[in-house]
Design a protein around this motif. Structure first.
Motif, PDB file in Angstrom:
ATOM      1  N   PRO A  96      -3.877   4.730  -8.278  1.00 56.51           N
ATOM      2  CA  PRO A  96      -4.700   4.617  -7.061  1.00 56.51           C
ATOM      3  C   PRO A  96      -4.948   5.971  -6.411  1.00 56.51           C
ATOM      4  O   PRO A  96      -4.049   6.803  -6.289  1.00 56.51           O
ATOM      5  N   GLN A 128       0.836  -1.201   0.000  1.00 56.14           N
ATOM      6  CA  GLN A 128       0.000   0.000   0.000  1.00 56.14           C
ATOM      7  C   GLN A 128       0.867   1.247   0.000  1.00 56.14           C
ATOM      8  O   GLN A 128       1.988   1.242   0.526  1.00 56.14           O
ATOM      9  N   ASP A 164      -9.025   2.023 -10.958  1.00 56.66           N
ATOM     10  CA  ASP A 164      -8.612   3.330 -10.440  1.00 56.66           C
ATOM     11  C   ASP A 164      -9.380   4.454 -11.133  1.00 56.66           C
ATOM     12  O   ASP A 164      -9.756   5.452 -10.497  1.00 56.66           O
ATOM     13  N   ASN A 176      -1.419  -2.046  -9.597  1.00 56.72           N
ATOM     14  CA  ASN A 176      -2.738  -1.422  -9.599  1.00 56.72           C
ATOM     15  C   ASN A 176      -3.466  -1.765 -10.880  1.00 56.72           C
ATOM     16  O   ASN A 176      -2.872  -2.183 -11.875  1.00 56.72           O
ATOM     17  N   GLN A 221      -5.971   7.737  -0.104  1.00 55.47           N
ATOM     18  CA  GLN A 221      -6.942   7.395   0.921  1.00 55.47           C
ATOM     19  C   GLN A 221      -6.846   8.377   2.081  1.00 55.47           C
ATOM     20  O   GLN A 221      -5.762   8.778   2.479  1.00 55.47           O
ATOM     21  N   SER A 250     -12.869   4.524  -9.723  1.00 59.10           N
ATOM     22  CA  SER A 250     -12.928   5.045  -8.355  1.00 59.10           C
ATOM     23  C   SER A 250     -13.098   6.556  -8.339  1.00 59.10           C
ATOM     24  O   SER A 250     -13.535   7.125  -7.327  1.00 59.10           O
ATOM     25  N   GLU A 303      -5.660  -0.060 -13.662  1.00 58.50           N
ATOM     26  CA  GLU A 303      -5.963   1.289 -14.156  1.00 58.50           C
ATOM     27  C   GLU A 303      -7.456   1.511 -14.350  1.00 58.50           C
ATOM     28  O   GLU A 303      -7.968   2.606 -14.087  1.00 58.50           O
TER      29      GLU A 303
END
Length: 688
Positions: free
Chosen positions: A447, A210, A652, A647, A450, A655, A649
């Protein structure tokens, strides 16, 4: 309190300014706030009701040693220094452990003074809560130093650099569960910032992979890394901790660190990079960067298309003027409030000063944020300040950056914490966003950052029902399309079936692979001309009503017997997983729909560009070459970069597209109209 000496005191005149050096040494016999007979204490220092310093957290100790320093600039010595101690609880409200006040007028200047403050609770004055040791030095400030230090104090909440952390893995951790394994996760802390990683279940060698970005508020800093074992229904077990002294790391270099845990066996593997970055800023209306023509030209040049590939993380800048609020909720007994405003953009968090005893405060402050993702949402919250407890929430608005109209003064109706219902009052803002479109597009397929301040997922009967209904709606749409196709096969309408048959033969006979993305492209073009981005409105408002009924059901939940709540804890983990899975499925389906519906035009244009590129590639390049290139890239990724955080794409990109619930949360309510809103709520409640 061990009072400082009274002989030979040099009293300060009210017109001078002073520097107060404070060293927070240690705590002595502090109060127990955790089940294990210990606490996780940290210290807050406040002046005139405003927080000016916060120490690090010392875990599992009643005699913590902080040894931390801070420097404060004081306009006068009439306000006492307030010292508060709290017990840190991740995801919960921190427990109060006691406070003390130190009158600054009695301090002797130019002398190092050790002070021991006895902690007290105003509600329980006879309870012994221990003490805190401080060392104070009060000195007068000269004119030049005074100006510089005042600016430094105003920018104490601003960050001047970025700490990028790649959490790779853990090695040989201590088993904490009866099965000989653990469910480890990691908490990071740097200054006031907190992060939590995902939980990797049933392992002693977790692979987190992460990425986190933390902010440096000064040139020094210690990164605190704690490893915990997650337990459902009880307090998580502490596995171990380690620290990283950021001052020892070279800037603009990626450091591969294997950190042994101090209080147990095992280690954590990190990649840490320190990068310099332009700070966020706070100023008065008289100092507004983007209103200065020369500064605006420099900013536009910095984020022009010609500089698209320099500093890819620096996408743009947003300037927000917080002007005033009107008609706020009265949070105090006297029918007044002490409001202040907090602005959050991802993990940047700034706040205004407090306007005391006022329901129509004027702040007139300008906030400037660096934008790393143009799809971020600016959250503006209003709180009521309370001296001896946490601030009371008054209202909140969420504003996607792409929905901002530059230079427009707009009054936003405040909402509740969940952004699902109207709260009392409104806030007047003016915002400007400048960004580079190419950088914004490139950042859309990596990503998303967060937020470190996020609540733990909890079981909610209403939320579970809502997510189930969202998935049900998506499935019903698919069933509807399936029924339409089946009706063509059944010749229920001769004209429709004949047309479908002719189209089927023509399309299949002429079908080429490059036509598949072209078909999606045509769907986007069709919706651009013959539809609008308001397609989610109906379902979004339905989600509003479902969420509003939750407030009415809270009383029923509180009335449920304790035995049922105990049983609920036993299946909490399963219910949270089901609840999250339903939300995950429904959100992805709604995001695909909202991409096609042009809910966020920037993302729909980006999807069109990607589909055009895919069509051209499939037309010009044989499929086997594309598959071969994809496979070679996949097989060699780990060889080229063993610590790569992989990741997807496409996910992402999705999102960044808001789901129907998020569309509802971001929608701005009309000022007024509370009566019709209540009637609408009652009607829907009765129908449910």
């Amino acid at each position: 309190m061990a009072a400082p000496g009274s002989s030979g005191l040099q009293r300060a005149s009210g017109s001078s300014k002073f520097r107060l050096e404070v060293e927070v040494k240690r705590g002595n016999q502090l109060a127990v706030r955790d089940r294990g007979g210990s606490s996780d204490p940290y210290v807050k220092l406040k002046l005139a009701g405003r927080e000016v310093f916060r120490s690090r957290t010392v875990h599992k100790s009643l005699n913590p040693v902080w040894e931390e320093r801070t420097s404060l600039v004081l306009d006068c010595l009439s306000e006492p220094l307030c010292v508060k101690v709290f017990d840190y609880d991740f995801g919960l409200q921190d427990d109060f452990m006691g406070s003390a006040r130190l009158p600054l007028e009695a301090l002797e200047q130019n002398r190092t003074i050790p002070v021991t403050l006895a902690l007290k609770d105003p509600h329980h004055p006879d309870e012994d809560l221990g003490s805190v040791d401080l060392v104070l030095v009060l000195t007068p400030s000269g004119p030049v130093e005074e100006c510089r230090d005042s600016a430094s104090q105003r920018q104490s909440q601003l960050w001047r650099g970025l700490v990028s952390i790649s959490l790779i893995e853990g090695r040989d951790l201590v088993p904490m569960d009866p099965n000989g394994l653990s469910d480890p996760y990691v908490k990071f802390r740097l200054g006031p910032q907190k992060y939590r990683s995902k939980t990797v279940p049933k392992t002693l060698s977790p692979q987190w992979r992460q990425q986190f970005d933390l902010h440096m508020y000064d040139e020094s800093g210690v990164l605190d890394v704690c490893v915990w074992d997650q337990d459902t229904g009880r307090r998580d077990d502490f596995i171990g901790r380690c620290q990283v002294d950021l001052t020892s790391l070279t800037r603009e270099t990626t450091h591969h660190l294997v950190l042994p845990l101090e209080e147990s066996r095992g280690s954590v593997v990190l990649l840490v990079t320190l990068t310099a970055s332009a700070p966020v800023s706070v100023s008065d209306l008289s100092v507004t960067p983007l209103d200065d023509p020369a500064e605006r030209r420099r900013t536009l040049g910095r984020y022009s298309v010609w500089r698209s590939f320099s500093g890819l993380k620096d996408v743009g800048v947003v300037q927000v003027k917080v002007l005033r609020a009107e008609g706020l909720m009265a949070a105090d007994v006297m029918g007044r409030s002490d409001p202040f405003c907090v602005l959050e953009l991802n993990n940047d968090r700034l706040q205004t000063h407090t306007v005391y005893k006022n329901l129509n405060p004027e702040w007139n402050k300008v906030f400037t944020f660096n934008v790393t993702d143009v799809h971020s949402v600016l959250e503006v919250s209003v709180f009521d300040e309370d001296r001896d407890r946490s601030a009371d929430f008054l209202g909140k608005v969420a504003i996607p950056l792409l929905s901002i109209r530059n230079g427009e003064k707009k009054s936003y109706t405040l909402k509740n914490k969940e952004l699902t219902a109207r709260s009392k009052g409104s806030i007047l803002l003016e915002a400007d966003v400048v960004y580079c479109p190419v950088k914004a597009a490139l950042r859309s397929v990596v990503p998303a950052e967060q937020k470190y301040i996020e609540e733990e997922p909890k079981v909610s009967k209403q939320l579970l029902q809502q997510n189930f209904n969202r998935v049900k709606r998506c499935i019903m749409v698919l069933i509807g399309y399936g029924a339409f196709i089946n009706s063509c096969f059944q010749w229920e309408s001769t004209q429709r079936s004949l047309t479908s048959f002719v189209l089927f033969v023509v399309v299949v006979w002429n079908l080429e692979l490059y036509m598949l993305p072209m078909a999606l492209l045509l769907l986007l073009v069709w919706n651009y001309f013959f539809s609008s981005g308001e397609g989610a409105s109906g379902t979004s408002m339905e989600a509003v009503f479902e969420w509003e009924v939750e407030d009415e059901d809270k009383q029923d939940k509180e009335a449920e017997p304790k035995g049922f709540l105990d049983k609920l804890h036993a299946v909490q983990e399963v219910l949270v997983s089901v609840q999250s899975a339903l939300d995950h499925v429904a959100s992805h389906a709604e995001r695909i729909k909202n991409t096609v519906n042009w809910t966020v035009p920037f993302l729909s244009w980006l999807a069109m560009a990607a589909l055009c590129s895919a069509s051209v590639l499939l037309y010009l390049v044989p499929l086997r070459y594309l598959v071969l290139a994809w496979g070679v890239n996949k097989f060699t990724k780990k060889l080229r970069d063993p610590f790569l955080i992989d990741n997807n794409e496409l996910l992402d990109f999705l999102s960044r597209v808001p789901s129907d619930v998020q569309v509802m949360q971001y929608r701005q309510l009309e000022v007024g109209g509370a009566q019709s809103h209540i009637k609408r709520r009652k009607t829907v409640s009765s129908s449910l």
